[in-house]
Design a protein around this motif. Sequence first.
Motif, PDB file in Angstrom:
ATOM      1  N   ALA A  73       0.831  -1.210   0.000  1.00  0.00           N
ATOM      2  CA  ALA A  73       0.000   0.000   0.000  1.00  0.00           C
ATOM      3  C   ALA A  73       0.862   1.256   0.000  1.00  0.00           C
ATOM      4  O   ALA A  73       0.587   2.218  -0.727  1.00  0.00           O
ATOM      5  N   GLY A  74       1.902   1.261   0.808  1.00  0.00           N
ATOM      6  CA  GLY A  74       2.775   2.425   0.861  1.00  0.00           C
ATOM      7  C   GLY A  74       3.675   2.537  -0.352  1.00  0.00           C
ATOM      8  O   GLY A  74       3.978   3.647  -0.809  1.00  0.00           O
ATOM      9  N   TYR A  75       4.106   1.398  -0.878  1.00  0.00           N
ATOM     10  CA  TYR A  75       4.938   1.402  -2.083  1.00  0.00           C
ATOM     11  C   TYR A  75       4.180   2.053  -3.235  1.00  0.00           C
ATOM     12  O   TYR A  75       4.746   2.832  -4.008  1.00  0.00           O
ATOM     13  N   ALA A  76       2.896   1.760  -3.323  1.00  0.00           N
ATOM     14  CA  ALA A  76       2.075   2.351  -4.388  1.00  0.00           C
ATOM     15  C   ALA A  76       2.005   3.870  -4.253  1.00  0.00           C
ATOM     16  O   ALA A  76       2.025   4.593  -5.254  1.00  0.00           O
ATOM     17  N   LEU A  77       1.933   4.360  -3.012  1.00  0.00           N
ATOM     18  CA  LEU A  77       1.899   5.809  -2.789  1.00  0.00           C
ATOM     19  C   LEU A  77       3.220   6.450  -3.202  1.00  0.00           C
ATOM     20  O   LEU A  77       3.240   7.530  -3.798  1.00  0.00           O
ATOM     21  N   ALA A  78       4.334   5.787  -2.881  1.00  0.00           N
ATOM     22  CA  ALA A  78       5.643   6.311  -3.288  1.00  0.00           C
ATOM     23  C   ALA A  78       5.776   6.287  -4.808  1.00  0.00           C
ATOM     24  O   ALA A  78       6.340   7.216  -5.406  1.00  0.00           O
ATOM     25  N   GLN A  79       5.262   5.241  -5.434  1.00  0.00           N
ATOM     26  CA  GLN A  79       5.280   5.163  -6.895  1.00  0.00           C
ATOM     27  C   GLN A  79       4.577   6.358  -7.531  1.00  0.00           C
ATOM     28  O   GLN A  79       5.021   6.883  -8.560  1.00  0.00           O
ATOM     29  N   ASP A  80       3.492   6.779  -6.910  1.00  0.00           N
ATOM     30  CA  ASP A  80       2.715   7.886  -7.462  1.00  0.00           C
ATOM     31  C   ASP A  80       3.544   9.161  -7.578  1.00  0.00           C
ATOM     32  O   ASP A  80       3.323   9.965  -8.482  1.00  0.00           O
ATOM     33  N   TRP A  81       4.503   9.352  -6.663  1.00  0.00           N
ATOM     34  CA  TRP A  81       5.361  10.540  -6.728  1.00  0.00           C
ATOM     35  C   TRP A  81       6.246  10.494  -7.968  1.00  0.00           C
ATOM     36  O   TRP A  81       6.338  11.470  -8.723  1.00  0.00           O
ATOM     37  N   GLY A  82       6.883   9.363  -8.186  1.00  0.00           N
ATOM     38  CA  GLY A  82       7.733   9.241  -9.361  1.00  0.00           C
ATOM     39  C   GLY A  82       6.943   9.331 -10.646  1.00  0.00           C
ATOM     40  O   GLY A  82       7.368   9.979 -11.620  1.00  0.00           O
ATOM     41  N   LYS A  83       5.770   8.718 -10.670  1.00  0.00           N
ATOM     42  CA  LYS A  83       4.929   8.757 -11.873  1.00  0.00           C
ATOM     43  C   LYS A  83       4.470  10.178 -12.188  1.00  0.00           C
ATOM     44  O   LYS A  83       4.236  10.519 -13.353  1.00  0.00           O
ATOM     45  N   ALA A  84       4.353  11.003 -11.153  1.00  0.00           N
ATOM     46  CA  ALA A  84       3.928  12.392 -11.339  1.00  0.00           C
ATOM     47  C   ALA A  84       5.095  13.300 -11.727  1.00  0.00           C
ATOM     48  O   ALA A  84       4.904  14.513 -11.896  1.00  0.00           O
ATOM     49  N   GLY A  85       6.295  12.731 -11.826  1.00  0.00           N
ATOM     50  CA  GLY A  85       7.446  13.513 -12.261  1.00  0.00           C
ATOM     51  C   GLY A  85       8.320  14.062 -11.153  1.00  0.00           C
ATOM     52  O   GLY A  85       9.212  14.872 -11.420  1.00  0.00           O
ATOM     53  N   HIS A  86       8.086  13.612  -9.923  1.00  0.00           N
ATOM     54  CA  HIS A  86       8.884  14.090  -8.803  1.00  0.00           C
ATOM     55  C   HIS A  86      10.075  13.165  -8.542  1.00  0.00           C
ATOM     56  O   HIS A  86      10.026  11.973  -8.851  1.00  0.00           O
ATOM     57  N   ALA A  87      11.128  13.711  -7.973  1.00  0.00           N
ATOM     58  CA  ALA A  87      12.300  12.924  -7.610  1.00  0.00           C
ATOM     59  C   ALA A  87      12.021  12.147  -6.325  1.00  0.00           C
ATOM     60  O   ALA A  87      11.239  12.583  -5.477  1.00  0.00           O
ATOM     61  N   VAL A  88      12.661  10.997  -6.203  1.00  0.00           N
ATOM     62  CA  VAL A  88      12.504  10.158  -5.017  1.00  0.00           C
ATOM     63  C   VAL A  88      13.891   9.850  -4.458  1.00  0.00           C
ATOM     64  O   VAL A  88      14.766   9.368  -5.177  1.00  0.00           O
ATOM     65  N   GLY A  89      14.084  10.168  -3.164  1.00  0.00           N
ATOM     66  CA  GLY A  89      15.377   9.947  -2.520  1.00  0.00           C
ATOM     67  C   GLY A  89      15.255   9.074  -1.295  1.00  0.00           C
ATOM     68  O   GLY A  89      14.174   8.595  -0.936  1.00  0.00           O
ATOM     69  N   ASN A  90      16.381   8.871  -0.617  1.00  0.00           N
ATOM     70  CA  ASN A  90      16.524   7.928   0.498  1.00  0.00           C
ATOM     71  C   ASN A  90      16.584   8.680   1.825  1.00  0.00           C
ATOM     72  O   ASN A  90      17.347   9.633   1.975  1.00  0.00           O
ATOM     73  N   HIS A  91      15.790   8.200   2.789  1.00  0.00           N
ATOM     74  CA  HIS A  91      15.767   8.810   4.130  1.00  0.00           C
ATOM     75  C   HIS A  91      15.810   7.727   5.206  1.00  0.00           C
ATOM     76  O   HIS A  91      15.219   7.884   6.278  1.00  0.00           O
ATOM     77  N   THR A  92      16.489   6.634   4.910  1.00  0.00           N
ATOM     78  CA  THR A  92      16.693   5.463   5.781  1.00  0.00           C
ATOM     79  C   THR A  92      15.417   4.633   5.950  1.00  0.00           C
ATOM     80  O   THR A  92      14.328   5.046   5.540  1.00  0.00           O
ATOM     81  N   MET A  93      15.565   3.490   6.594  1.00  0.00           N
ATOM     82  CA  MET A  93      14.429   2.604   6.819  1.00  0.00           C
ATOM     83  C   MET A  93      13.530   3.073   7.955  1.00  0.00           C
ATOM     84  O   MET A  93      12.313   3.147   7.792  1.00  0.00           O
ATOM     85  N   THR A  94      14.126   3.391   9.109  1.00  0.00           N
ATOM     86  CA  THR A  94      13.299   3.644  10.297  1.00  0.00           C
ATOM     87  C   THR A  94      13.577   4.989  10.967  1.00  0.00           C
ATOM     88  O   THR A  94      13.155   5.200  12.096  1.00  0.00           O
ATOM     89  N   HIS A  95      14.282   5.880  10.283  1.00  0.00           N
ATOM     90  CA  HIS A  95      14.515   7.235  10.795  1.00  0.00           C
ATOM     91  C   HIS A  95      15.312   7.232  12.096  1.00  0.00           C
ATOM     92  O   HIS A  95      15.021   7.968  13.046  1.00  0.00           O
TER      93      HIS A  95
END
Length: 305
Positions: A73-95
């Motif tokens: 469910a969350g992976y799909a939400l993150a996918q939506d950012w990239g599909k919309a043309g936004h950059a996706v970066g890394n902020h660790t697994m558990t902060h």
Amino acid sequence: MKSAAWIAGLLLAVAGAAQAQSVAFTFDDGPHLQETPLLSPQQRNQALLDALSAQKVSAALFVTCGNGADRPAGYALAQDWGKAGHAVGNHTMTHLDLNDAKVTLAQYQRETTDCDRITATLPGYQKWFRFTFLREGNTPEKRDGMRAFLKQAGYRNAYVSLDTSDWRLDEKLNDVLAKNPQADLAPIRQAYLSHLRQRATAYRDLSRQLEGRDIPQVILMHHNLVNALWLKDAIQQFRDMGWTIITPAQAFADKVYSQPPEKLVAGQSLLLSIARSKGLGKFEGWERLVDDGDAEIEALRQQGL
């Protein structure tokens, strides 16, 4: 006869007029799958994307994978950012907090690598890493170890110049709604917009003091309810202030983001670290840059919120 300081100020004003202040929008910690008042996780995510689309803004999402991207469910939400043309970066697994004495360098590097396995499969993926809490380690060994690790892995340190405490106002918003779902949210919206304006103006002034120019600012915001509700208004406020919206890649291309400061200010803007590296002490207005939104929260308290 005009003073040298007056002439320098005039030249800076002319230069500023010739090159309008710019800002790039970045968001940390998303996508969250926890429930909040008013909006579901999917609705919050879509509201953020809709606001960016309506304002024609290309942004960046720094994914804390354990908040949701490690599940369908969350992976799909993150996918939506990239599909919309936004950059996706890394902020660790558990902060994790690298300044925590209990967190080892090896543990933090593992969290970065584990998150990369997920973010690397997303559209919009960039080799950009943002330190959690903007803290690069409580020892020189941690700081230098992570810098070497990121360099070897081909990562850019995705610095923040315009730090905000939107998360603090988000906490207040959720608390108010939990107590009264019908509460008047206008005061919180105003506090949120005022906070962003105050921080933007202060960091613009600090960049002029330190760098002698208006640097392209990189603003830190979060994937949360307060932004889902009022991000469109926030972006419009920047435009009304005369600021130009640019992409994170355009901002990071500026030389200021390629010069690691010698002395870090834990959990704060790159500009504050540069100020410390240059030996600048407590300058006028510094308190409002490190108060985590205390002034806005106090003003809301006085209004009964």
